[in-house]
Motif scaffolding. Structure first.
Motif, short mmCIF file in Angstrom:
data_model
loop_
_atom_site.label_atom_id
_atom_site.label_comp_id
_atom_site.label_asym_id
_atom_site.label_seq_id
_atom_site.Cartn_x
_atom_site.Cartn_y
_atom_site.Cartn_z
N PRO A 144 0.98 -1.47 0.12
CA PRO A 144 -0.04 0.25 0.06
C PRO A 144 1.24 1.49 0.03
CG PRO A 144 -0.87 -1.99 1.36
CD PRO A 144 0.54 -2.28 1.15
N ALA A 145 0.09 1.75 -1.06
CA ALA A 145 1.02 3.77 -0.44
C ALA A 145 1.02 4.58 0.98
CB ALA A 145 0.11 4.72 -1.31
N GLY A 146 2.44 5.16 1.69
CA GLY A 146 2.57 5.54 2.18
C GLY A 146 3.19 4.69 3.28
N LEU A 147 3.34 3.09 2.66
CA LEU A 147 4.04 2.67 4.44
C LEU A 147 5.81 2.69 4.31
CD1 LEU A 147 2.83 -0.39 5.65
CD2 LEU A 147 3.64 -1.78 4.21
N PRO A 148 6.04 2.63 5.48
CA PRO A 148 7.44 3.11 5.70
C PRO A 148 8.47 2.12 5.29
CG PRO A 148 5.91 2.93 7.90
CD PRO A 148 5.06 2.49 6.89
N SER A 149 9.27 1.87 4.42
CA SER A 149 10.15 1.22 3.43
C SER A 149 10.78 0.08 4.96
CB SER A 149 11.10 2.12 2.90
OG SER A 149 12.39 3.14 3.76
N ARG A 150 10.80 0.67 6.04
CA ARG A 150 11.62 -0.09 7.39
C ARG A 150 10.50 -0.87 6.91
NH1 ARG A 150 10.04 0.71 12.18
NH2 ARG A 150 8.97 2.42 12.44
#
Length: 436
Positions: free
Chosen positions: A51-57
């Motif tokens: 999903p969009a906005g999910l933290p990359s970490r």
């Protein structure tokens, strides 16, 4: 203690707070992803779109209910994902990361498990920074408390050190010590008490020194009479030695009474006062002086105007004062000696007068303490012994009258020279019933 009791529980709370905050974020992301996972992803595995906005970490993986990974990232098998088959969200630490497992619901039950994990290091770093900040604040608080404690300790210790120095000066004999005020109530009260003690000790010591001189003056005449009576009996042929010894014993007993009275007055013990029967005391005192005055051919007249108000004073003090006044009348006066007692309103006035030439107006202060004449008249024989029945004034005024005035003032009264020609001394004793 306050920091330990407060900071340690706070550190645990902060650590738990940061952990729960991270877990809450992971649960939110896992639930969000589980809501968009297709129902047939387990039958037809394919890459999962993040999903969009999910933290990359974040690491996201989809697992079967038996814990095997179907797609996405994460370990091949996950025990945390197995726990998610009960339809509830679970969290825990797995493979060094903080992970959350959220079920993917379907019509048949739990179709898959979404596992979202994040590195534990950032959360640990936040907790560590918070703990370090708390430790720094604790050290700053300890430092401030230490500085404040040192200031208060100096503020409390300084007046105590001054009190110690004042007490040492008092012990060295300086009765004029003064403790500076510090603003600390307890220390100031201790300083005031120390000053009062110093004044009291100084007064007592001064009184003891004065009485050391007064005792020798008051005892010289009766002791001389006792010795001369014995010497006269030994030197006279055919003298009645038994009678002389009996007379000497009587005089010795009277001398012991005088010593006891003077010691009681010198100690300033402040005995319990009682109403004094002034007429009876005056009759006893004048009875002792009839003999010495009669030996000189002089009369002693006692005139008491009844009734007299109640006075509360020491019988020993009244006896010593009257002995000084009658002794001065015996040695320095002439003619008839009168003792008059009357109510003067507010107390009793006792006048002692004689018919002698009086005291010159240019004479020095008769109540000032001065040394007695070095050679007091000895007298001879029985007459001298009778004159020594009680104390009489030494040659010259100064010691006896000074003693009498100090005794009168100690009893709350006054002793004055009312008339210098002829001489009349007045002793005023206050009415205790009016004072009460």
């Amino acid at each position: 203690m306050a920091i330990v009791l407060f900071a340690l529980p706070l550190a645990v709370v902060v650590q738990r707070l940061y952990h729960d905050e991270t877990v809450t974020g992971l649960e939110r992301d896992a639930t969000r992803i589980a809501a968009v996972v297709p129902d047939d992803l387990i039958q037809r595995p394919r890459p999962l779109k993040r999903p969009a906005g999910l933290p990359s970490r974040l690491t996201v993986g989809v697992y079967r209910v038996d814990g095997r990974r179907v797609t996405g990232q994460g370990p091949g098998r996950s025990a945390l994902a197995v726990r998610g088959r009960d339809g509830r969200v679970h969290d825990g630490a797995e493979h060094g990361r903080l992970a959350v497992a959220a079920p993917v619901p379907s019509d048949e039950g739990v179709a898959a498990i979404v596992r979202v994990s994040a590195p534990y290091d950032p959360t640990g770093d936040r907790i560590q920074r918070a703990l370090l900040a708390m430790a720094g604040l604790a050290l700053a608080a300890v430092a401030c408390a230490s500085l404040l404690a040192r200031y208060l300790a100096r503020r409390l210790a300084r007046p105590l050190e001054r009190l110690t120095a004042a007490a040492q000066r008092l012990g060295a004999g300086n009765f004029s010590v003064r403790a500076p005020r510090s603003g600390v109530r307890e220390a100031d009260e201790a300083g005031i008490a120390l000053e009062a003690t110093a004044r009291r000790l100084g007064t007592i010591l001064e009184r003891e020194r004065a009485f050391s001189a007064d005792v020798s003056h008051q005892l010289r005449t009766p002791l001389t009479g006792l010795l001369l009576g014995l010497e006269s009996a030994l030197e006279r042929p055919g003298a009645d030695l038994s009678a002389a010894i009996g007379t000497a014993l009587d005089r010795g007993h009277r001398l012991q009474v005088i010593i006891d009275e003077l010691l009681d007055l010198a100690r300033d013990t402040e005995p319990a006062r009682r109403h004094l029967d002034v007429p009876a005391e005056l009759e006893e005192i004048t009875l002792r002086w009839h003999g010495p005055l009669a030996a000189q051919g002089r009369r002693l007249v006692l005139d008491i105007q009844h009734p007299l108000p109640a006075v509360s004073t020491s019988p020993a003090a009244l006896s010593q004062i009257m002995d000084v006044l009658l002794g001065n009348a015996l040695q320095h006066g002439r003619g008839e000696v009168t003792v008059q007692a009357a109510d003067v309103g507010g107390g009793i006035a006792i006048d002692v007068g004689d018919q002698g030439p009086g005291i010159a107006e240019d004479a020095p202060d008769i109540f000032a303490r001065r040394s007695a004449h070095p050679s007091a008249p000895r007298g001879t024989g029985r007459d001298a012994g009778q004159a020594g029945t009680r104390t009489a004034a030494a040659a010259g005024h100064g010691i006896g009258l000074a003693l009498a005035r100090s005794l009168a003032e100690a009893e709350g009264g006054r002793l004055i020279l009312r008339s210098s020609g002829p001489t009349v001394f007045t002793l005023f004793l206050p009415d205790t019933s009016m004072a009460s």
